[in-house]
Design an enzyme around this catalytic site. Structure first.
Site, PDB file in Angstrom:
ATOM      1  N   GLY A  14      40.512   5.575 -31.140  1.00  0.00           N
ATOM      2  CA  GLY A  14      40.319   4.436 -30.363  1.00  0.00           C
ATOM      3  C   GLY A  14      39.454   4.894 -29.072  1.00  0.00           C
ATOM      4  N   VAL A  17      37.511   1.833 -27.698  1.00  0.00           N
ATOM      5  CA  VAL A  17      38.568   0.516 -27.032  1.00  0.00           C
ATOM      6  C   VAL A  17      38.766   1.205 -25.745  1.00  0.00           C
ATOM      7  CG1 VAL A  17      40.607  -0.351 -27.221  1.00  0.00           C
ATOM      8  CG2 VAL A  17      39.194  -0.399 -29.118  1.00  0.00           C
ATOM      9  N   LYS A  37      26.322   6.176 -25.179  1.00  0.00           N
ATOM     10  CA  LYS A  37      26.633   6.789 -26.162  1.00  0.00           C
ATOM     11  C   LYS A  37      25.722   7.931 -26.757  1.00  0.00           C
ATOM     12  CE  LYS A  37      29.139   6.954 -30.219  1.00  0.00           C
ATOM     13  NZ  LYS A  37      30.826   7.084 -30.188  1.00  0.00           N
ATOM     14  N   ASP A  50      29.018   1.002 -31.722  1.00  0.00           N
ATOM     15  CA  ASP A  50      30.148   1.076 -30.725  1.00  0.00           C
ATOM     16  C   ASP A  50      29.799   0.411 -29.529  1.00  0.00           C
ATOM     17  OD1 ASP A  50      31.616   2.457 -32.439  1.00  0.00           O
ATOM     18  OD2 ASP A  50      31.060   4.619 -31.630  1.00  0.00           O
ATOM     19  N   GLU A 109      30.621   8.393 -23.794  1.00  0.00           N
ATOM     20  CA  GLU A 109      31.647   8.303 -25.097  1.00  0.00           C
ATOM     21  C   GLU A 109      31.096   9.328 -26.282  1.00  0.00           C
ATOM     22  OE1 GLU A 109      33.020   5.681 -28.778  1.00  0.00           O
ATOM     23  OE2 GLU A 109      32.074   4.346 -26.841  1.00  0.00           O
ATOM     24  N   GLY A 110      31.934  10.037 -26.508  1.00  0.00           N
ATOM     25  CA  GLY A 110      31.539  11.126 -27.683  1.00  0.00           C
ATOM     26  C   GLY A 110      31.371  10.645 -28.899  1.00  0.00           C
ATOM     27  N   ALA A 111      31.322  11.611 -29.917  1.00  0.00           N
ATOM     28  CA  ALA A 111      31.345  11.180 -31.225  1.00  0.00           C
ATOM     29  C   ALA A 111      32.431  12.304 -31.988  1.00  0.00           C
ATOM     30  CB  ALA A 111      29.709  11.293 -32.023  1.00  0.00           C
ATOM     31  N   GLU A 209      38.942 -12.427 -21.949  1.00  0.00           N
ATOM     32  CA  GLU A 209      40.105 -12.358 -21.186  1.00  0.00           C
ATOM     33  C   GLU A 209      41.515 -11.656 -21.549  1.00  0.00           C
ATOM     34  OE1 GLU A 209      40.680 -16.454 -19.919  1.00  0.00           O
ATOM     35  OE2 GLU A 209      38.484 -16.727 -19.697  1.00  0.00           O
TER      36      GLU A 209
END
Length: 240
Positions: A14, A17, A37, A50, A109-111, A209
């Site tokens: 996750g 997200v 990224k 992503d 954000e890493g992988a 929203e």
């Protein structure tokens, strides 16, 4: 801190997200947000990756992808198979630094996990975080098996001189079992850092929203949200 590095305890926990949720709250607060990224794997040219999900969920935020590899492998292995140059930690850190000059918050954000290799020299997301001097957020699963993976990630981060700001549950199930409910108390112990959020499973399919409202409910005031781990745990226990 204006730069945060987001690592998972593994793949599919996750991270994207969580990244989008943090970005959405910061943007709603009027902050200029960028999401980096360094390496996207398992996605061909022209396909949404992503960062497309981040833009769909968080809205108009700056996004930057340094390299894309078609095979669903670690960045190093995917680069080797494709013949495309690997991403180095220095390149990723420099890109984050550039974005930091014109934004109030940069999310990296890493992988996969913290020690997934980017290049043949063994560079990892941990090296990126160390170069930036940034805090690390650990995204973990909710259920059985997550404590070991979280503890290993946190221990490696600490041994490498990194500071773990907190742990977040990337997908909280609609009907949590005993292990998941117990982990609300045990995950912060494993991470050596507070529980900073638990996002409901499936909110990645929500509209902007609804997603913003869910992000506010599921993230700590540290990010501008309303999540209280003690109240959340009591509420989940009361439902069982």
């Amino acid at each position: 801190m204006t730069v945060l590095v987001i690592s998972g305890t593994g793949t599919g926990v996750g991270k994207t997200v969580v990244t989008a949720a943090i970005a959405a709250l910061a943007k709603a607060d009027g902050r200029r947000v960028a999401v980096l990224k360094p390496a996207q794997t398992g996605v061909a040219d022209g396909e949404p990756g992503d960062l497309a999900d981040v833009r769909r969920l968080a809205g108009d935020v700056t996004t930057r992808e340094l390299r894309r590899y078609p095979d669903p492998l670690s960045p190093e292995a995917a680069a080797r198979r494709s013949g495309i140059a690997p991403v180095t930690p220095a390149e990723a850190a420099n890109a984050a630094g550039e974005l930091d000059q014109s934004h109030d918050l940069v999310l990296v954000e890493g992988a996969g996990g913290l020690l997934v290799r980017f290049d043949p020299g063994g560079g990892t997301l941990a090296d990126v975080a160390w170069s930036l001097g940034s805090l690390v957020l650990v995204v973990a699963e909710a259920g059985l098996g997550t404590l070991n993976a979280t503890a290993l990630t946190a221990e490696v981060a600490t041994r490498r001189g990194l500071n773990v700001a907190g742990v977040l549950i990337g997908a909280w199930p609609p009907e949590p079992d005993l292990a998941a409910r117990s982990n609300l108390e045990d995950l912060p112990v494993a991470a050596g850092a507070p529980l900073l959020g638990a996002l409901s499973a499936g909110i990645g399919q929500a509209g902007p929203e609804e997603f913003l409202a869910e992000a506010r409910r599921g993230l700590s005031p540290w990010f501008g949200g309303e999540f209280d781990p003690e109240c959340f745990a009591k509420g989940e226990s009361a439902q069982k």
